[in-house]
Design an enzyme around this catalytic site. Structure first.
Site, PDB file in Angstrom:
ATOM      1  CB  ALA A  26      49.270   9.777  34.234  1.00 22.26           C
ATOM      2  CB  THR A  30      51.495   3.198  34.817  1.00 20.57           C
ATOM      3  OG1 THR A  30      50.324   2.601  34.605  1.00 20.57           O
ATOM      4  CG2 THR A  30      51.988   4.436  35.024  1.00 20.57           C
ATOM      5  CB  VAL A 104      48.618  15.180  26.262  1.00 20.03           C
ATOM      6  CG1 VAL A 104      47.756  16.370  27.669  1.00 20.03           C
ATOM      7  CG2 VAL A 104      49.452  14.655  27.163  1.00 20.03           C
ATOM      8  CG  ASP A 105      47.313   8.287  26.409  1.00 17.03           C
ATOM      9  OD1 ASP A 105      46.674   8.907  26.007  1.00 17.03           O
ATOM     10  OD2 ASP A 105      48.087   8.267  27.680  1.00 17.03           O
ATOM     11  CG  HIS A 120      44.562  18.084  31.208  1.00  9.16           C
ATOM     12  ND1 HIS A 120      45.741  17.076  32.229  1.00  9.16           N
ATOM     13  CD2 HIS A 120      44.700  18.867  31.735  1.00  9.16           C
ATOM     14  CE1 HIS A 120      44.923  17.543  33.318  1.00  9.16           C
ATOM     15  NE2 HIS A 120      43.999  18.465  33.090  1.00  9.16           N
TER      16      HIS A 120
END
Length: 252
Positions: A26, A30, A104-105, A120
């Site tokens: 992640a 950011t 997952v973006d 994921h």
């Protein structure tokens, strides 16, 4: 100056490798405005992880979609940052063979990376939990925002984002492990390296004698095993690495 020296060292390690890969979490997103999970401003500081469990989805699909539609909207609004583009450029240059991501973006693919393993899942897709028909998540999100509390398929089945919720098996883990077993260098970027089994990917490379570079804002359980641990901002550091690679190419 320290950033420059670190970036040059990473560039040299990438150039001397034969089969480098990136493993991302992640933290790489950011800078695109997407909060991470476990950092000081992380998602789980605001929400309970239970909301993202398969058990919660099955028991309370209406509450799940109320939570996830908000997250989905923020992910759709996000754009790739310089770190995503840097990894896509490294792949285009033939210097990294794959990106294995916990995210997952879908931003790696949007940025141009081709060989992406999404452990994921990808929130840009949804599917029917009954007949498995695939849906564009933008369409599903629009329906939820118009008041469809529980989005359903034409067959009556409940729709679910194509992401791995807590309690579900990880996607493509065996393919990711195969790639890791063939790699001689892994860049672990923006990951807390605490989520099993995904966190085994960097260890596989290291145990096979490969190099491990960790680029993350917080400490990880694997820092002690890494050849390099870097605390720089990812979206600044990776483009700097590209610059050094190009410079080394010109001088060779």
């Amino acid at each position: 100056m320290y950033l420059v020296e670190e970036a040059k060292k990473v560039a040299e390690m990438i150039l001397s490798s034969v089969n480098a890969i990136a493993f991302t979490g992640a933290g790489i997103s950011t800078a695109s405005g997407i909060p991470d999970f476990r950092g000081p401003q992380g998602l789980w500081k605001k929400y309970s992880p239970e909301l993202a469990s398969i058990e919660y989805f099955q028991k309370y699909p209406d509450a799940f979609w109320q939570f996830y539609s908000t997250r989905m909207k923020s992910l759709f609004e996000a754009k790739p940052n310089r770190a995503h583009y840097a990894l896509a450029q490294l792949e285009k240059m033939g210097l990294i063979k794959a990106v294995i991501t916990q995210n997952v973006d879908g931003l790696h693919s949007v940025a141009g990376s081709r060989n992406v393993i999404e452990l994921h899942g990808n929130m840009r897709k949804s599917y029917c939990t009954s007949c498995l028909r695939s849906y564009d998540s933008l369409e599903v999100l629009a329906r939820v925002e118009k008041g469809e509390v529980i989005p359903r398929c034409e067959c009556g089945g409940i729709l679910k984002p194509d992401v791995v919720l807590f309690g579900e098996p990880v996607h493509g883990i065996y393919e990711a492990m195969r790639i890791a077993n063939e790699s001689d260098l892994v860049l672990a970027i923006g990951s807390s390296l605490t989520v099993y089994p995904a966190n085994q990917i960097p260890l596989i490379v290291k145990r096979n004698g490969g190099g491990l570079i960790i680029l993350n804002g917080e400490e990880t359980p694997y820092d002690e095993y890494a050849d390099l641990v870097i605390r720089e901002r990812i979206e600044i550091f990776l483009p700097e690495v590209i610059s050094h690679i190009q410079s080394l190419h010109r001088s060779s």
